[in-house]
Write an enzyme that holds these catalytic residues in place. Structure first.
Site, mmCIF file in Angstrom:
data_model
loop_
_atom_site.group_PDB
_atom_site.id
_atom_site.type_symbol
_atom_site.label_atom_id
_atom_site.label_comp_id
_atom_site.label_asym_id
_atom_site.label_seq_id
_atom_site.Cartn_x
_atom_site.Cartn_y
_atom_site.Cartn_z
ATOM 1 N N ASP A 49 5.399 -3.057 6.385
ATOM 2 C CA ASP A 49 6.386 -2.396 5.528
ATOM 3 C C ASP A 49 6.076 -0.907 5.417
ATOM 4 O O ASP A 49 4.980 -0.506 5.011
ATOM 5 C CB ASP A 49 6.369 -3.053 4.143
ATOM 6 C CG ASP A 49 7.477 -2.541 3.251
ATOM 7 O OD1 ASP A 49 7.391 -1.379 2.812
ATOM 8 O OD2 ASP A 49 8.420 -3.302 2.969
ATOM 9 N N ARG A 50 7.057 -0.074 5.768
ATOM 10 C CA ARG A 50 6.840 1.364 5.786
ATOM 11 C C ARG A 50 6.667 1.946 4.398
ATOM 12 O O ARG A 50 5.800 2.793 4.169
ATOM 13 C CB ARG A 50 7.999 2.072 6.502
ATOM 14 C CG ARG A 50 7.946 2.022 8.023
ATOM 15 C CD ARG A 50 8.062 0.636 8.603
ATOM 16 N NE ARG A 50 9.346 0.033 8.289
ATOM 17 C CZ ARG A 50 9.614 -1.278 8.379
ATOM 18 N NH1 ARG A 50 8.661 -2.122 8.769
ATOM 19 N NH2 ARG A 50 10.807 -1.757 8.073
ATOM 20 N N THR A 51 7.477 1.490 3.442
ATOM 21 C CA THR A 51 7.361 2.019 2.081
ATOM 22 C C THR A 51 5.998 1.694 1.490
ATOM 23 O O THR A 51 5.350 2.560 0.885
ATOM 24 C CB THR A 51 8.483 1.460 1.188
ATOM 25 O OG1 THR A 51 9.719 2.107 1.539
ATOM 26 C CG2 THR A 51 8.207 1.740 -0.287
ATOM 27 N N CYS A 84 15.110 3.517 11.733
ATOM 28 C CA CYS A 84 14.426 3.282 10.457
ATOM 29 C C CYS A 84 14.023 4.650 9.938
ATOM 30 O O CYS A 84 13.225 5.343 10.573
ATOM 31 C CB CYS A 84 13.190 2.400 10.643
ATOM 32 S SG CYS A 84 12.190 2.231 9.130
ATOM 33 N N ALA A 87 10.236 5.086 8.765
ATOM 34 C CA ALA A 87 9.285 5.204 9.873
ATOM 35 C C ALA A 87 9.140 6.647 10.339
ATOM 36 O O ALA A 87 8.136 7.004 10.966
ATOM 37 C CB ALA A 87 9.722 4.317 11.034
ATOM 38 N N CYS A 201 18.709 5.354 4.541
ATOM 39 C CA CYS A 201 18.038 4.123 4.954
ATOM 40 C C CYS A 201 19.019 3.388 5.827
ATOM 41 O O CYS A 201 20.219 3.309 5.497
ATOM 42 C CB CYS A 201 17.644 3.275 3.741
ATOM 43 S SG CYS A 201 17.072 1.610 4.181
#
Length: 240
Positions: A49-51, A84, A87, A201
């Site tokens: 997960d990027r967040t 994304c 990212a 997003c």
């Protein structure tokens, strides 16, 4: 001019990657199969997960992204796009490790706003908490004289809930309810002076469209698709 091969570093999330490819297809001035561009997709949903990584609560996705970029290079891509936004916080390190060039979604969105909507001085940003925390959109917009307003903590939680609900294929919430939540947050940004709304997003365009607003709405994914088609050597069909 020889057409270039588009590489899509995707899977973050899978539906957004599918939407990206669909938008590339609809933006390509093709009359038959052979008129379309060659596209190579590495859709790896196993990237952490990027967040969570950006806010210091999870594993970095960078090793997975680097591996995916390498796979696209070996498969024959000439350049890479990532559907994304979060990212992109890792893009500088990713580009330093990858041999192929990347197109930045953040640069592409900024260019469209400054070129086609030069009267806009303030935009509202709907994005993941990671993208807000990373500040890439805010910094890039500021370089072009554009102010960014983001949701307060409570409304940002609403945005994140909507994004994760879109990602959840077993989610029981109707997509119309998710849309209503995102419109409510967007309206709060408009009240605070936003002259346009940026879907920062790639899940958000799955629930929001220009039809939801009377002011300009910037779908970061369609803008990236246009830029990819253009970079590959064709003039994209706009507003597709």
């Amino acid at each position: 001019m020889t057409e270039k091969v588009i590489g899509i570093l995707g899977g973050m999330g899978p539906e957004a990657t599918l939407d990206c490819y669909g938008k590339i297809i609809r933006s390509t001035p093709a009359r038959k199969d052979q008129d379309h561009l060659r596209v190579i997709i590495d859709a790896n949903p196993k990237a952490p997960d990027r967040t969570a990584a950006i806010v210091g609560k999870g594993e970095s996705p960078l090793p997975v992204l680097i591996a995916g970029a390498g796979a696209l290079e070996r498969a024959g891509a000439d350049f890479i796009i990532m559907p994304c936004v979060s990212a992109h916080v890792f893009l500088a390190d990713l580009q330093a490790s990858a041999k192929l060039p990347f197109l930045s979604m953040i640069d592409a969105v900024t260019d469209v706003i400054t070129r086609e909507h030069s009267d806009i001085r303030t935009v509202g940003l709907l994005s993941t908490t990671g993208t807000v925390s990373g500040g890439l959109f805010q910094k890039r917009f500021a370089e072009s004289g554009i102010e960014t307003v983001v949701p307060d903590e409570k409304l940002q939680a609403v945005v994140m809930s909507a994004i994760y609900a879109i990602k959840d294929v077993q989610n029981a919430r109707p997509r119309t309810d998710i849309t209503a939540d995102l419109v409510t947050v967007a309206q709060s940004l408009i009240t605070r002076g936003a002259q346009g709304i940026v879907a920062g997003c790639t899940e958000i365009p799955l629930a929001l469209s220009q039809d939801c607003f009377d002011l300009p709405y910037f779908d970061s994914l369609i803008i990236l698709a246009w830029e990819a088609v253009r970079h590959a050597g064709l003039e994209p069909i706009l507003n597709s």
